[in-house]
Design an enzyme around this catalytic site. Structure first.
Site, PDB file in Angstrom:
ATOM      1  N   ASP A 193       9.848  15.490 -20.214  1.00 54.08           N
ATOM      2  CA  ASP A 193       9.463  14.138 -20.634  1.00 54.08           C
ATOM      3  C   ASP A 193       8.388  14.288 -21.705  1.00 54.08           C
ATOM      4  O   ASP A 193       7.208  14.481 -21.403  1.00 54.08           O
ATOM      5  CB  ASP A 193       8.939  13.339 -19.434  1.00 54.08           C
TER       6      ASP A 193
ATOM      7  N   LYS B 209       7.957   6.410 -27.441  1.00 54.39           N
ATOM      8  CA  LYS B 209       6.681   6.145 -28.119  1.00 54.39           C
ATOM      9  C   LYS B 209       6.733   6.402 -29.640  1.00 54.39           C
ATOM     10  O   LYS B 209       7.258   5.575 -30.372  1.00 54.39           O
ATOM     11  CB  LYS B 209       5.558   6.910 -27.411  1.00 54.39           C
TER      12      LYS B 209
ATOM     13  N   PHE C  44       3.508  10.719 -14.560  1.00 56.99           N
ATOM     14  CA  PHE C  44       3.741   9.368 -15.058  1.00 56.99           C
ATOM     15  C   PHE C  44       5.007   9.391 -15.909  1.00 56.99           C
ATOM     16  O   PHE C  44       5.054  10.048 -16.943  1.00 56.99           O
ATOM     17  CB  PHE C  44       2.577   8.809 -15.888  1.00 56.99           C
TER      18      PHE C  44
HETATM   19  C1  LIG Z   1       4.570   6.055 -21.731  1.00 56.10           C
HETATM   20  C2  LIG Z   1       5.352   7.052 -20.992  1.00 56.10           C
HETATM   21  C3  LIG Z   1       6.595   6.735 -20.411  1.00 56.10           C
HETATM   22  C4  LIG Z   1       7.131   5.327 -20.362  1.00 56.10           C
HETATM   23  O1  LIG Z   1       7.353   4.775 -21.608  1.00 56.10           O
HETATM   24  P1  LIG Z   1       7.517   3.168 -21.739  1.00 56.10           P
HETATM   25  O2  LIG Z   1       7.960   2.989 -23.173  1.00 56.10           O
HETATM   26  O3  LIG Z   1       6.176   2.582 -21.463  1.00 56.10           O
HETATM   27  O4  LIG Z   1       8.538   2.749 -20.764  1.00 56.10           O
HETATM   28  C5  LIG Z   1       7.309   7.747 -19.801  1.00 56.10           C
HETATM   29  N1  LIG Z   1       6.836   9.000 -19.770  1.00 56.10           N
HETATM   30  C6  LIG Z   1       5.654   9.347 -20.300  1.00 56.10           C
HETATM   31  C7  LIG Z   1       5.206  10.758 -20.229  1.00 56.10           C
HETATM   32  C8  LIG Z   1       4.868   8.380 -20.923  1.00 56.10           C
HETATM   33  O5  LIG Z   1       3.679   8.726 -21.422  1.00 56.10           O
END
Ligand SMILES: *Cc1c(COP(=O)(O)O)cnc(C)c1O
Length: 426
Positions: A233, A274, A146
């Protein structure tokens, strides 16, 4: 209608239902206030927040230092765009790069934007530094990833709900199994056009899949061997969530008690979002050293809001809170306690199969099929008992409270969770 007018939960939900796109399926609770580990609904009922806005609110709701920095900056200067300099951006850039141990940062707003930025950076680096033939660069990603919701990102998702009927998709991605070094090496050795490997240190949305010990270090070593970028990520795992400042901590200045500080897993490109915002205001970032970030020149990439003064002030405050309150250490210690307590309960019950996670990013596996409603029903019962959590992928429930929790509060929450699960024993 005045925004100050009181509204019932039922009416608030009806308004969203009628006027908002149905792109989420929320638990039927309407929150109107938050402080620390707690939120309150419009009827005044108090809950423990066990989602933390998908780990954006690691520092707790409405942290006074973060809200203070945000409101002070909002009354001074909010936005200049990058057409001009502002007096906050450089300070933030110095602070964030020193904190994580990189030469440069590229500021964005949302996680998905930061992932997009990292993908563009990786491709451009491949063409200009590696000599990859034009339009041939490929990036390896993992199954069940994700990384956000843009057209390119969902192009390499394998979640049919996120993908179907949004094509045509962006080319240039190779999908391999997560936590499988052989699959990674096979993908690397057969393809000189691979530019990078994009990976979540723990797959959060997929259900808190923690890879085998040593996977990230070995994956990074393979990336080095084949001359491709190791891209982490850490939008969800970063900023103390997993018990260290980063799940890939290394060479940073975190000084966390439980951080090895070893550069073995330090990514070439780090993606944050986040909790870099403390849940207050969208802030995301891509960090890399000069040999990589140097390929980005004026006009190549940007964002009207990226690096704005409020985001800069919020980003500094959000990281200061993590360090000052030693939230990585707290997440580590409470995580150990949480899994130990849950394991004691699991030994006596049949409704939960197992608990897994790191720090305060954890999940329990419900003993039912993936398409059953049991996990949802449990979350509804948890809500009745004063704790908010959400199922992820059917029969998995993620537990990710704010990191400002005390041991006493955590044990209180374990009590609520176990009492609730007991209601589902057959
Ligand atoms: C939440 C998330 C995203 C996307 O972030 P948004 O601010 O919702 O665009 C990307 N990578 C990971 C691992 C996430 O948990």
């Amino acid at each position: 209608m005045s925004v100050l007018e009181r509204i019932t939960s039922k009416d608030a939900i009806a308004l969203e239902d009628k006027h908002g796109a149905h792109n989420y399926h929320p638990l039927p609770v309407v929150l109107s206030r938050g402080e620390g580990v707690h939120v309150w609904d419009v009827e005044g009922k108090q809950y423990y927040d066990f989602l933390s806005a998908y780990s954006a609110v690691n520092q707790g709701h409405c942290h006074p230092k973060i809200v203070g920095a945000m409101t002070a900056q909002a009354q001074t200067l909010t936005l200049t765009s990058r057409a001009f300099h502002n007096d906050m951006l450089g300070k933030y850039e110095k602070y964030v790069t020193e904190t994580f141990g990189f030469d440069k940062v590229l500021p964005m707003n949302t996680g998905a934007e930061a992932v997009e930025t990292a993908l563009k950076l990786c491709r451009k680096w491949a063409y200009e530094k590696k000599g990859t033939p034009e339009n041939q660069a490929e990036i390896i990603v993992c199954e069940n990833n994700f990384h956000g919701r843009t057209t390119t990102i969902i192009s390499f998702s394998n979640d049919p709900v996120a993908r179907k009927n949004f094509g045509p998709y962006t080319d240039g991605f190779i999908k391999i199994a997560y936590d499988n070094l052989q699959a990674l090496e096979t993908a690397l050795e057969n393809n000189p056009n691979v530019a990078g490997f994009l990976v979540e240190p723990i797959q959060g949305e997929a259900g808190v899949y923690v890879p085998s010990e040593g996977y990230l270090a070995a994956a990074k070593a393979l990336c080095e061997k084949y001359g491709v970028l190791f891209i982490a990520d850490e939008v969800q795992t970063g900023i103390a969530r997993t018990g260290r400042l980063l799940a890939t901590c290394g060479n940073c200045s975190c000084a966390d008690k439980h951080c090895s500080g070893s550069p073995e897993t330090k990514p070439d490109v780090l993606i944050l979002g986040k909790a870099l915002s403390g849940g207050a205001y969208p802030v995301s970032a891509v960090l890399a050293n000069d040999d990589i970030m140097g390929v980005i020149r004026p006009g190549n990439h940007g964002s009207t809001f990226g690096g704005n003064p409020i985001a800069a002030a919020v980003g500094i405050a959000a990281l200061e809170v993590i360090k000052e309150e030693e939230l990585a250490t707290n997440a580590y210690e409470l995580g150990v306690l949480f899994r130990a307590e849950m394991n004691k309960f699991i030994a006596t019950c049949s409704v939960v199969n197992s608990v897994r996670g790191k720090g305060l990013l954890n999940a329990i596996l419900i003993n039912d099929t993936e398409d059953s409603s049991t996990a949802w029903d449990i979350c509804m019962a948890l809500k009745e008992n004063g704790l908010l959590a959400k199922p992820t992928h059917g029969n998995i429930i993620r537990f990710a409270p704010p990191l400002v929790m005390s041991e006493e509060q955590l044990l209180d929450c374990v009590g609520i969770i176990c009492k609730t699960l007991q209601q589902f024993e057959k």
